[in-house]
Write a protein that holds these residues in place. Sequence first.
Motif, PDB file in Angstrom:
ATOM      1  N   THR A  44      72.003  22.442  20.673  1.00 53.52           N
ATOM      2  CA  THR A  44      71.416  23.108  19.510  1.00 53.52           C
ATOM      3  C   THR A  44      70.224  23.992  19.884  1.00 53.52           C
ATOM      4  O   THR A  44      69.446  24.386  19.026  1.00 53.52           O
ATOM      5  N   GLY A  45      70.057  24.280  21.178  1.00 53.82           N
ATOM      6  CA  GLY A  45      69.022  25.227  21.590  1.00 53.82           C
ATOM      7  C   GLY A  45      67.643  24.649  21.811  1.00 53.82           C
ATOM      8  O   GLY A  45      66.650  25.374  21.706  1.00 53.82           O
ATOM      9  N   LYS A  46      67.548  23.358  22.146  1.00 53.77           N
ATOM     10  CA  LYS A  46      66.240  22.750  22.370  1.00 53.77           C
ATOM     11  C   LYS A  46      65.534  23.355  23.581  1.00 53.77           C
ATOM     12  O   LYS A  46      64.348  23.678  23.536  1.00 53.77           O
ATOM     13  N   SER A  47      66.273  23.498  24.680  1.00 57.33           N
ATOM     14  CA  SER A  47      65.671  24.038  25.907  1.00 57.33           C
ATOM     15  C   SER A  47      65.226  25.486  25.694  1.00 57.33           C
ATOM     16  O   SER A  47      64.152  25.895  26.159  1.00 57.33           O
ATOM     17  N   ALA A  54      56.832  27.934  25.832  1.00 61.52           N
ATOM     18  CA  ALA A  54      56.118  28.107  27.098  1.00 61.52           C
ATOM     19  C   ALA A  54      55.777  29.571  27.343  1.00 61.52           C
ATOM     20  O   ALA A  54      54.833  29.882  28.080  1.00 61.52           O
ATOM     21  N   GLY A  55      56.555  30.464  26.730  1.00 62.60           N
ATOM     22  CA  GLY A  55      56.340  31.887  26.949  1.00 62.60           C
ATOM     23  C   GLY A  55      56.786  32.337  28.322  1.00 62.60           C
ATOM     24  O   GLY A  55      56.310  33.352  28.845  1.00 62.60           O
ATOM     25  N   ARG A  56      57.708  31.580  28.924  1.00 69.89           N
ATOM     26  CA  ARG A  56      58.179  31.901  30.273  1.00 69.89           C
ATOM     27  C   ARG A  56      59.692  31.751  30.371  1.00 69.89           C
ATOM     28  O   ARG A  56      60.294  30.914  29.690  1.00 69.89           O
ATOM     29  N   TYR A  57      60.273  32.573  31.231  1.00 70.20           N
ATOM     30  CA  TYR A  57      61.698  32.455  31.511  1.00 70.20           C
ATOM     31  C   TYR A  57      61.948  33.015  32.904  1.00 70.20           C
ATOM     32  O   TYR A  57      61.408  34.072  33.231  1.00 70.20           O
ATOM     33  N   PRO A  58      62.689  32.322  33.791  1.00 70.23           N
ATOM     34  CA  PRO A  58      63.391  31.073  33.497  1.00 70.23           C
ATOM     35  C   PRO A  58      62.445  29.888  33.395  1.00 70.23           C
ATOM     36  O   PRO A  58      61.314  29.956  33.876  1.00 70.23           O
ATOM     37  N   GLY A  59      62.941  28.834  32.799  1.00 65.28           N
ATOM     38  CA  GLY A  59      62.176  27.611  32.619  1.00 65.28           C
ATOM     39  C   GLY A  59      63.141  26.444  32.572  1.00 65.28           C
ATOM     40  O   GLY A  59      63.845  26.177  33.541  1.00 65.28           O
ATOM     41  N   PHE A  60      63.156  25.751  31.429  1.00 66.88           N
ATOM     42  CA  PHE A  60      64.140  24.690  31.253  1.00 66.88           C
ATOM     43  C   PHE A  60      65.541  25.305  31.314  1.00 66.88           C
ATOM     44  O   PHE A  60      65.764  26.418  30.829  1.00 66.88           O
ATOM     45  N   SER A  61      66.472  24.582  31.897  1.00 71.33           N
ATOM     46  CA  SER A  61      67.818  25.093  32.098  1.00 71.33           C
ATOM     47  C   SER A  61      68.519  25.377  30.771  1.00 71.33           C
ATOM     48  O   SER A  61      68.550  24.528  29.883  1.00 71.33           O
ATOM     49  N   VAL A  62      69.054  26.592  30.642  1.00 69.00           N
ATOM     50  CA  VAL A  62      69.790  27.006  29.445  1.00 69.00           C
ATOM     51  C   VAL A  62      71.136  27.561  29.903  1.00 69.00           C
ATOM     52  O   VAL A  62      71.183  28.499  30.698  1.00 69.00           O
ATOM     53  N   THR A  63      72.223  26.970  29.406  1.00 71.61           N
ATOM     54  CA  THR A  63      73.559  27.442  29.770  1.00 71.61           C
ATOM     55  C   THR A  63      74.454  27.476  28.540  1.00 71.61           C
ATOM     56  O   THR A  63      74.252  26.714  27.599  1.00 71.61           O
ATOM     57  N   PRO A  64      75.452  28.363  28.544  1.00 72.72           N
ATOM     58  CA  PRO A  64      76.428  28.359  27.452  1.00 72.72           C
ATOM     59  C   PRO A  64      77.412  27.211  27.653  1.00 72.72           C
ATOM     60  O   PRO A  64      77.429  26.566  28.702  1.00 72.72           O
ATOM     61  N   GLY A  65      78.219  26.953  26.661  1.00 74.73           N
ATOM     62  CA  GLY A  65      79.229  25.907  26.786  1.00 74.73           C
ATOM     63  C   GLY A  65      79.044  24.818  25.761  1.00 74.73           C
ATOM     64  O   GLY A  65      78.068  24.795  25.006  1.00 74.73           O
ATOM     65  N   VAL A  66      79.996  23.884  25.747  1.00 75.39           N
ATOM     66  CA  VAL A  66      79.981  22.830  24.734  1.00 75.39           C
ATOM     67  C   VAL A  66      79.446  21.512  25.267  1.00 75.39           C
ATOM     68  O   VAL A  66      79.168  20.595  24.498  1.00 75.39           O
TER      69      VAL A  66
END
Length: 201
Positions: A44-47, A54-66
């Motif tokens: 649901t987009g928590k990361s 945080a105002g930064r990217y990359p940061g916590f891992s974010v990937t598409p998929g189920v």
Amino acid sequence: MDAPQCLIEVSKDGKMTIRPETLQVMKEINKRIVIVGIAGIYRTGKSYLMNRLAGRYPGFSVTPGVQSNTRGIWMWCLPHPSKSDCVLMLLDTEGLHAIKQKAQVSSKIFSLVVLLSSTLIYNNMGVINQHLLLDLQFITELTNVIQVKTKTREEKCENYASFFPDLIWALRDFTNALEIDGQKCTADQYLEYVLDSLSVF
């Protein structure tokens, strides 16, 4: 910290352990820590939300998929945006109720982030339903099992509120028309209607 690190690891059988290297990083912090944690249903987009905070990217891992991407609890320490004497610690958590995730893992992760956080973000996408409200009810039920350690002994504490985090309920991607029985309503009226209808609290 240049990047997030895993704080709590979860094994395939559901056992949770603290990662020693990350614990050592925490021990070396010599400023007050403001901890903002996030919890909610998986995928649901928590990361993504925590990276925005945080105002930064990359940061916590974010990937598409189920499939659920984050495992356990991840920590990221950053300079506090407005308090030079504080460190901002962000906690990103494994999504609740993920496929193939044991129910006890969801409960443990939710409990830990509630107890660790100064502020807890409960992330919710779309309409409010009973399943989501039961997760919030879980927070209130923690008062029945938590003991607060005092100088002399462990005892039930009458003022649990001072030990629990501030709660921010992030209701995102809500696209339904705000109407009840054909009549337009406000966001507050919708929330009151849902809470009353589900009789959870």
